[in-house]
Design a protein around this motif. Structure first.
Motif, short mmCIF file in Angstrom:
data_model
loop_
_atom_site.label_atom_id
_atom_site.label_comp_id
_atom_site.label_asym_id
_atom_site.label_seq_id
_atom_site.Cartn_x
_atom_site.Cartn_y
_atom_site.Cartn_z
N LEU A 36 -59.77 -14.25 109.00
CA LEU A 36 -59.05 -14.04 107.75
C LEU A 36 -59.77 -14.82 106.66
CD1 LEU A 36 -56.54 -12.96 106.26
CD2 LEU A 36 -55.32 -15.00 107.05
N ALA A 37 -60.20 -14.13 105.63
CA ALA A 37 -60.85 -14.77 104.48
C ALA A 37 -59.90 -14.65 103.29
CB ALA A 37 -62.18 -14.10 104.17
N SER A 61 -50.20 -22.95 116.12
CA SER A 61 -50.49 -22.38 117.43
C SER A 61 -51.15 -21.03 117.25
CB SER A 61 -49.19 -22.24 118.22
OG SER A 61 -49.44 -21.68 119.47
N GLY A 62 -52.29 -20.84 117.87
CA GLY A 62 -53.01 -19.58 117.77
C GLY A 62 -54.17 -19.60 116.80
N VAL A 63 -54.30 -20.67 116.04
CA VAL A 63 -55.42 -20.79 115.10
C VAL A 63 -56.54 -21.56 115.79
CG1 VAL A 63 -56.21 -21.79 112.92
CG2 VAL A 63 -53.98 -20.67 113.05
N ALA A 64 -57.71 -20.94 115.85
CA ALA A 64 -58.87 -21.56 116.50
C ALA A 64 -59.64 -22.44 115.53
CB ALA A 64 -59.79 -20.49 117.08
N GLY A 65 -59.60 -22.11 114.25
CA GLY A 65 -60.34 -22.90 113.28
C GLY A 65 -59.98 -22.51 111.86
N CYS A 66 -60.12 -23.47 110.96
CA CYS A 66 -59.84 -23.23 109.55
C CYS A 66 -60.81 -24.05 108.73
CB CYS A 66 -58.40 -23.62 109.23
SG CYS A 66 -57.99 -23.46 107.47
N SER A 67 -61.42 -23.41 107.75
CA SER A 67 -62.34 -24.07 106.85
C SER A 67 -61.97 -23.69 105.42
CB SER A 67 -63.77 -23.63 107.16
OG SER A 67 -64.66 -24.15 106.22
N MET A 84 -50.80 -15.44 116.74
CA MET A 84 -50.58 -15.71 115.32
C MET A 84 -50.81 -14.44 114.53
SD MET A 84 -49.81 -17.78 112.88
CE MET A 84 -49.51 -19.16 113.97
N SER A 85 -50.15 -14.35 113.37
CA SER A 85 -50.34 -13.18 112.50
C SER A 85 -50.87 -13.64 111.14
CB SER A 85 -49.03 -12.43 112.30
OG SER A 85 -48.12 -13.22 111.54
N GLN A 86 -51.51 -12.72 110.44
CA GLN A 86 -51.99 -13.01 109.09
C GLN A 86 -50.82 -13.38 108.18
OE1 GLN A 86 -54.32 -9.81 107.46
NE2 GLN A 86 -55.83 -9.89 109.08
N GLU A 87 -49.70 -12.70 108.35
CA GLU A 87 -48.54 -12.95 107.51
C GLU A 87 -48.02 -14.37 107.68
OE1 GLU A 87 -48.81 -10.23 109.57
OE2 GLU A 87 -49.30 -8.80 107.97
N LYS A 88 -47.99 -14.85 108.92
CA LYS A 88 -47.52 -16.21 109.19
C LYS A 88 -48.46 -17.24 108.55
CE LYS A 88 -45.37 -19.66 111.18
NZ LYS A 88 -44.15 -20.17 110.61
N ILE A 89 -49.76 -17.01 108.65
CA ILE A 89 -50.73 -17.92 108.04
C ILE A 89 -50.54 -17.95 106.52
CG2 ILE A 89 -53.19 -18.35 107.60
CD1 ILE A 89 -53.68 -17.12 110.44
N LEU A 90 -50.40 -16.78 105.93
CA LEU A 90 -50.18 -16.70 104.48
C LEU A 90 -48.89 -17.40 104.07
CD1 LEU A 90 -51.29 -13.03 103.79
CD2 LEU A 90 -52.49 -15.11 103.13
N ASP A 91 -47.83 -17.22 104.86
CA ASP A 91 -46.56 -17.89 104.56
C ASP A 91 -46.70 -19.40 104.59
OD1 ASP A 91 -45.16 -15.54 104.18
OD2 ASP A 91 -44.27 -15.53 106.21
N VAL A 92 -47.41 -19.91 105.60
CA VAL A 92 -47.60 -21.36 105.71
C VAL A 92 -48.36 -21.89 104.50
CG1 VAL A 92 -48.79 -23.16 107.02
CG2 VAL A 92 -47.41 -21.47 108.22
N ILE A 93 -49.46 -21.24 104.15
CA ILE A 93 -50.25 -21.70 103.01
C ILE A 93 -49.45 -21.59 101.71
CG2 ILE A 93 -52.30 -21.25 101.58
CD1 ILE A 93 -53.71 -20.37 104.19
#
Length: 101
Positions: A36-37, A61-67, A84-93
Motif C-alpha cells: 500500500l502506497a 497485526s498483519g503488517v510486515a513493514g511500514c516506511s 489486515m485490510s487497506q481500510e483498517k490501515i487507513l482508519d488507523v492512520i
C-alpha cells in the motif's frame, strides 16, 4: 561491580520483555502479499510525525513493514491481506493524533 549489576539488569529486562510477547505481537514472521502506497498529509516533522506513524502501523497485526518518508509525504506499507485490510490501515492512520494525518 556496579557496571556489572547494571548490565545484568539490562539484559534481564531486555530478555523478559522480548520473551513475554505473544505470537501475534511480533510481525517479523508476517508474509506480506499486498503493498500500500499512500500520500500522507499533516506531518510537521520527520522525528515525531513520520516515526510515530511508522511505529503505530508497524505494530498492527498483519503488517510486515511500514516506511514513512517525511520529505516526500508518503508511506509504504507491506501487509498480509489475510490478516489486515487497506481500510483498517487507513482508519488507523486517519485517527492518529486526533485525525491530524
Amino acid at each position: 561491580m556496579k557496571k556489572l549489576v547494571f548490565l545484568y539488569s539490562f539484559v534481564v529486562v531486555f530478555l523478559s520483555v522480548n520473551c513475554n510477547q505473544s505470537p501475534g505481537e511480533s510481525n517479523a514472521m508476517v508474509k506480506a502479499d499486498q503493498e500500500l502506497a499512500l500520500k500522507v498529509e499533516g506531518m510537521v516533522c520527520a522525528v515525531g510525525c513520520a516515526k510515530y506513524i511508522e511505529k503505530e502501523v508497524s505494530h498492527l497485526s498483519g503488517v510486515a513493514g511500514c516506511s514513512v518518508n517525511f520529505e516526500e509525504g508518503t508511506a509504504h506499507i507491506d501487509f498480509s491481506s489475510d490478516l489486515m485490510s487497506q481500510e483498517k490501515i487507513l482508519d488507523v492512520i486517519n485517527n492518529l493524533s486526533d485525525g491530524q494525518y
